[in-house]
Enzyme design. Structure first.
Site, PDB file in Angstrom:
ATOM      1  N   THR A 283       0.833  -1.194   0.000  1.00  0.00           N
ATOM      2  CA  THR A 283       0.000   0.000   0.000  1.00  0.00           C
ATOM      3  C   THR A 283       0.872   1.249   0.000  1.00  0.00           C
ATOM      4  O   THR A 283       0.644   2.202  -0.756  1.00  0.00           O
ATOM      5  CB  THR A 283      -0.936   0.009   1.225  1.00  0.00           C
ATOM      6  OG1 THR A 283      -1.773  -1.151   1.190  1.00  0.00           O
ATOM      7  CG2 THR A 283      -1.808   1.250   1.241  1.00  0.00           C
ATOM      8  N   GLN A 313      -6.047  -2.198  -2.529  1.00  0.00           N
ATOM      9  CA  GLN A 313      -5.324  -1.006  -2.098  1.00  0.00           C
ATOM     10  C   GLN A 313      -4.494  -0.426  -3.246  1.00  0.00           C
ATOM     11  O   GLN A 313      -3.649  -1.113  -3.817  1.00  0.00           O
ATOM     12  CB  GLN A 313      -4.397  -1.323  -0.926  1.00  0.00           C
ATOM     13  CG  GLN A 313      -5.112  -1.784   0.327  1.00  0.00           C
ATOM     14  CD  GLN A 313      -5.077  -3.294   0.491  1.00  0.00           C
ATOM     15  OE1 GLN A 313      -5.360  -4.024  -0.469  1.00  0.00           O
ATOM     16  NE2 GLN A 313      -4.749  -3.766   1.677  1.00  0.00           N
ATOM     17  N   GLN A 335     -10.058   2.144  -3.464  1.00  0.00           N
ATOM     18  CA  GLN A 335      -9.651   1.804  -2.104  1.00  0.00           C
ATOM     19  C   GLN A 335      -8.318   2.470  -1.791  1.00  0.00           C
ATOM     20  O   GLN A 335      -7.369   2.392  -2.564  1.00  0.00           O
ATOM     21  CB  GLN A 335      -9.521   0.285  -1.939  1.00  0.00           C
ATOM     22  CG  GLN A 335      -9.152  -0.141  -0.521  1.00  0.00           C
ATOM     23  CD  GLN A 335      -9.248  -1.636  -0.296  1.00  0.00           C
ATOM     24  OE1 GLN A 335      -9.836  -2.369  -1.094  1.00  0.00           O
ATOM     25  NE2 GLN A 335      -8.699  -2.111   0.806  1.00  0.00           N
ATOM     26  N   ASP A 336      -8.273   3.168  -0.614  1.00  0.00           N
ATOM     27  CA  ASP A 336      -7.041   3.798  -0.130  1.00  0.00           C
ATOM     28  C   ASP A 336      -6.543   4.909  -1.052  1.00  0.00           C
ATOM     29  O   ASP A 336      -5.355   4.997  -1.379  1.00  0.00           O
ATOM     30  CB  ASP A 336      -5.936   2.756   0.057  1.00  0.00           C
ATOM     31  CG  ASP A 336      -6.214   1.801   1.218  1.00  0.00           C
ATOM     32  OD1 ASP A 336      -7.294   1.911   1.821  1.00  0.00           O
ATOM     33  OD2 ASP A 336      -5.361   0.947   1.494  1.00  0.00           O
ATOM     34  N   ASP A 357     -12.133   2.855   2.764  1.00  0.00           N
ATOM     35  CA  ASP A 357     -11.041   3.459   3.557  1.00  0.00           C
ATOM     36  C   ASP A 357     -10.275   4.495   2.750  1.00  0.00           C
ATOM     37  O   ASP A 357      -9.038   4.586   2.835  1.00  0.00           O
ATOM     38  CB  ASP A 357     -10.064   2.367   4.028  1.00  0.00           C
ATOM     39  CG  ASP A 357     -10.730   1.239   4.798  1.00  0.00           C
ATOM     40  OD1 ASP A 357     -11.837   1.440   5.318  1.00  0.00           O
ATOM     41  OD2 ASP A 357     -10.136   0.149   4.861  1.00  0.00           O
ATOM     42  N   ARG A 425     -14.194   3.448   9.828  1.00  0.00           N
ATOM     43  CA  ARG A 425     -14.045   2.252  10.655  1.00  0.00           C
ATOM     44  C   ARG A 425     -12.646   2.260  11.270  1.00  0.00           C
ATOM     45  O   ARG A 425     -11.719   2.861  10.720  1.00  0.00           O
ATOM     46  CB  ARG A 425     -14.280   0.977   9.848  1.00  0.00           C
ATOM     47  CG  ARG A 425     -13.368   0.786   8.648  1.00  0.00           C
ATOM     48  CD  ARG A 425     -13.626  -0.556   7.986  1.00  0.00           C
ATOM     49  NE  ARG A 425     -12.745  -0.779   6.840  1.00  0.00           N
ATOM     50  CZ  ARG A 425     -12.478  -1.970   6.314  1.00  0.00           C
ATOM     51  NH1 ARG A 425     -13.038  -3.062   6.832  1.00  0.00           N
ATOM     52  NH2 ARG A 425     -11.670  -2.090   5.284  1.00  0.00           N
ATOM     53  N   TRP A 427      -9.249   1.296  11.866  1.00  0.00           N
ATOM     54  CA  TRP A 427      -8.134   0.512  11.331  1.00  0.00           C
ATOM     55  C   TRP A 427      -7.192   0.078  12.460  1.00  0.00           C
ATOM     56  O   TRP A 427      -6.679  -1.033  12.475  1.00  0.00           O
ATOM     57  CB  TRP A 427      -7.387   1.351  10.296  1.00  0.00           C
ATOM     58  CG  TRP A 427      -6.230   0.695   9.624  1.00  0.00           C
ATOM     59  CD1 TRP A 427      -6.030  -0.648   9.433  1.00  0.00           C
ATOM     60  CD2 TRP A 427      -5.099   1.357   9.038  1.00  0.00           C
ATOM     61  NE1 TRP A 427      -4.847  -0.854   8.761  1.00  0.00           N
ATOM     62  CE2 TRP A 427      -4.261   0.357   8.514  1.00  0.00           C
ATOM     63  CE3 TRP A 427      -4.732   2.691   8.896  1.00  0.00           C
ATOM     64  CZ2 TRP A 427      -3.064   0.653   7.862  1.00  0.00           C
ATOM     65  CZ3 TRP A 427      -3.554   2.996   8.247  1.00  0.00           C
ATOM     66  CH2 TRP A 427      -2.724   1.988   7.738  1.00  0.00           C
TER      67      TRP A 427
END
Length: 518
Positions: A283, A313, A335-336, A357, A425, A427
């Site tokens: 990531t 990610q 994502q990310d 996220d 959320r 992590w």
């Protein structure tokens, strides 16, 4: 000369003058630290205690251990590592190099607040090192890492706690740290020259270097311009790179301090890439653009990762640039998308697109007057706007979303009712995120927030909401976790630019409009 030798010499030299901030220790014994046994074994019998304060001895010991950790990791035998494990190791070497740097800065800091920021940045690095191995299905190789890393992480946590108590003891009664807010509406942490640049409609004409994909500038790529900047600039003064409209398909890392990148606007100047975890990047290393050097400013740019939701990610932009500013920029991924990795960051009038996220990391960050667009995820996925990564209760980090809009992107609108979307959320154990005076459209689930895994972090996180509006803003059916708060005005003030970012001391000189309070 060898870099680590220089750092070792520096750590010894530091003993001569760190005493200037050594006279108000609050934690003065190992029994008051999170890991007293580790503290005892490294600090209690240290001869430096006869001449130095407890805080400074703790930081000196931790710095020396960070140098040892970096040396051992750099010298590892990689002959048995596969390519993915080598990729994770490469990140680890960078993380521990940065940890040495952050500890040096913390030891030399002129105030507790700066030291706490830099110690918090150091704390996130060992965790990210391990994450890389796990993401690339290489967890078995972690046993090859130096065994001393476990104690080192505990030393970091102890140092953070010791400094945090000193910071609390020296804070002003108002909670604002005595920061001065300038009358033009900008906090004072950037120079007057930077303020003029961002307020100027002709800032691009003042650039030191022009980048143009069509060949009409000094360079065709941003990476070439950054390489040239290290040779052309004088000292550490602000260096401005104008990136003309066009699409730049390159992965960029900004390592020099005080770089400013000006584009022709969102959707006009586009930096794009597609690295992702599925194809073998961590990531951390998947970022299309990474800002590392301090004081980075971006204006009028679009940063993309086009890997798509199926590649998991895939970071469009990663920042660990302290006191960095992002004005009228767009961050586009799934994502990310936006990795707010560490240190102090301010985003104003920006667009952020993503699914899972997509604003995540462990920085001290305020997003103000931004448009947050939730995209359509893969079938069966739930959207989560944030995933904040605070691992230690003494870190000063968190994500503050203030006076923004959270709505569905065009691809989600038609199926909005069939996809659940949450504000965030947890992590990590002490995840901290607040959403204040923000418009929440009807896509936000009534519960507001999503569990990560069972009851993990639900009593230790801090999630807060304050005076939000819109169809998704009702708190009547929100989660009932111990760590969730409907904030008072006093609570919310702690997460403003002035109080949370210390923005009163650095943003205003950049000329970016901002609201210091609520």
């Amino acid at each position: 000369m060898d870099k680590l030798f220089v750092l070792s010499v520096l750590s010894v030299t530091l003993l001569v003058f760190v005493s200037r901030v050594a006279n108000c220790d609050t934690i003065s014994s190992c029994s008051q630290t999170p890991y007293p046994q580790v503290c005892d074994s490294f600090i209690s019998s240290n001869p430096l205690l006869t001449s130095k304060g407890f805080r400074d001895v703790a930081l000196i010991v931790t710095l020396n251990q960070s140098q040892l950790a970096h040396t051992l990791i750099s010298a590892m035998d990689l002959s048995s590592f596969d390519e993915q494990a080598k990729a994770a190791w490469t990140d680890c070497a960078e993380h521990y190099d940065d940890t040495v740097s952050q500890l040096n800065r913390a030891l030399l800091a002129n105030n507790w607040e700066d030291a706490q920021t830099w110690l918090s940045a150091a704390v996130v690095n060992p965790e990210t090192c391990q994450n890389g191995f796990m993401e690339l299905n290489s967890a078995s190789y972690m046993s090859s890492l130096p065994s001393m890393l476990s104690n080192f992480s505990k030393l970091l946590s102890n140092s953070l706690a010791i400094n945090n108590q000193a910071a609390s003891a020296s804070a002003s009664p108002s909670g604002g740290g005595g920061r001065r807010l300038l009358s033009d509406g900008f906090p004072s942490w950037v120079s007057a020259g930077d303020r003029k640049l961002l307020q100027s409609s002709t800032a691009a004409s003042q650039a030191n270097i022009v980048v143009a994909a069509d060949g009409s500038g000094n360079y065709k790529t941003i990476s070439e311009a950054l390489t040239a900047s290290s040779k052309l600039r004088s000292g550490s003064s602000r260096f401005v790179i104008y990136v003309k409209g066009g699409t730049y398909n390159e992965n960029v890392q900004i390592t020099e301090s005080n770089i400013m990148s000006i584009g022709d606007g969102i959707g006009a100047t586009i930096v794009t890439g597609s690295k992702n975890v599925i194809d073998g990047s961590t990531t951390f290393s998947s970022a299309t653009v990474a800002a590392v050097g301090g004081g980075f400013i971006a204006e009028g740019m679009t940063f993309q990762n086009t890997a798509g939701p199926q590649k998991q990610q895939a970071v469009a932009f990663r920042s660990s640039s302290d006191q960095s500013i992002y004005y009228q920029c767009s961050f586009e991924g799934y994502q990310d998308t936006l990795y707010v990795y560490s240190q102090r960051q301010f985003y104003r009038n920006c667009d952020i697109y993503g699914t899972v996220d997509f604003i995540f990391g462990d920085a001290v960050v305020v997003l103000q007057n931004c448009n947050i667009y939730v995209r359509k995820p893969m079938s069966g996925q739930e959207n989560t706007v944030t995933a904040q990564g605070r691992t230690d209760p003494n870190e000063n980090t968190g994500i503050s979303i203030h006076d923004c809009q959270i709505t569905a992107a065009s691809d989600l609108k038609s199926v909005q009712s069939s996809v659940k979307t949450y504000l965030g959320r947890p992590w990590k154990q002490y995840s901290r995120t607040v959403v204040m005076k923000t418009y929440l459209d009807g896509l936000i689930d009534p519960a507001g927030w999503l569990q990560w895994s069972g009851s993990f972090a639900l009593s230790t996180l801090y999630y807060g909401e304050y005076m939000n509006t819109g169809a998704g803003s009702s708190t009547s059916n929100r989660v009932n976790w111990k760590g969730y708060h409907i904030m008072s005005t006093s609570d919310a003030q702690g997460f403003t630019v002035a109080n949370f970012l210390g923005g009163g001391s650095w943003i205003s000189a950049a000329g970016v409009p901002y609201t210091s309070g609520l």
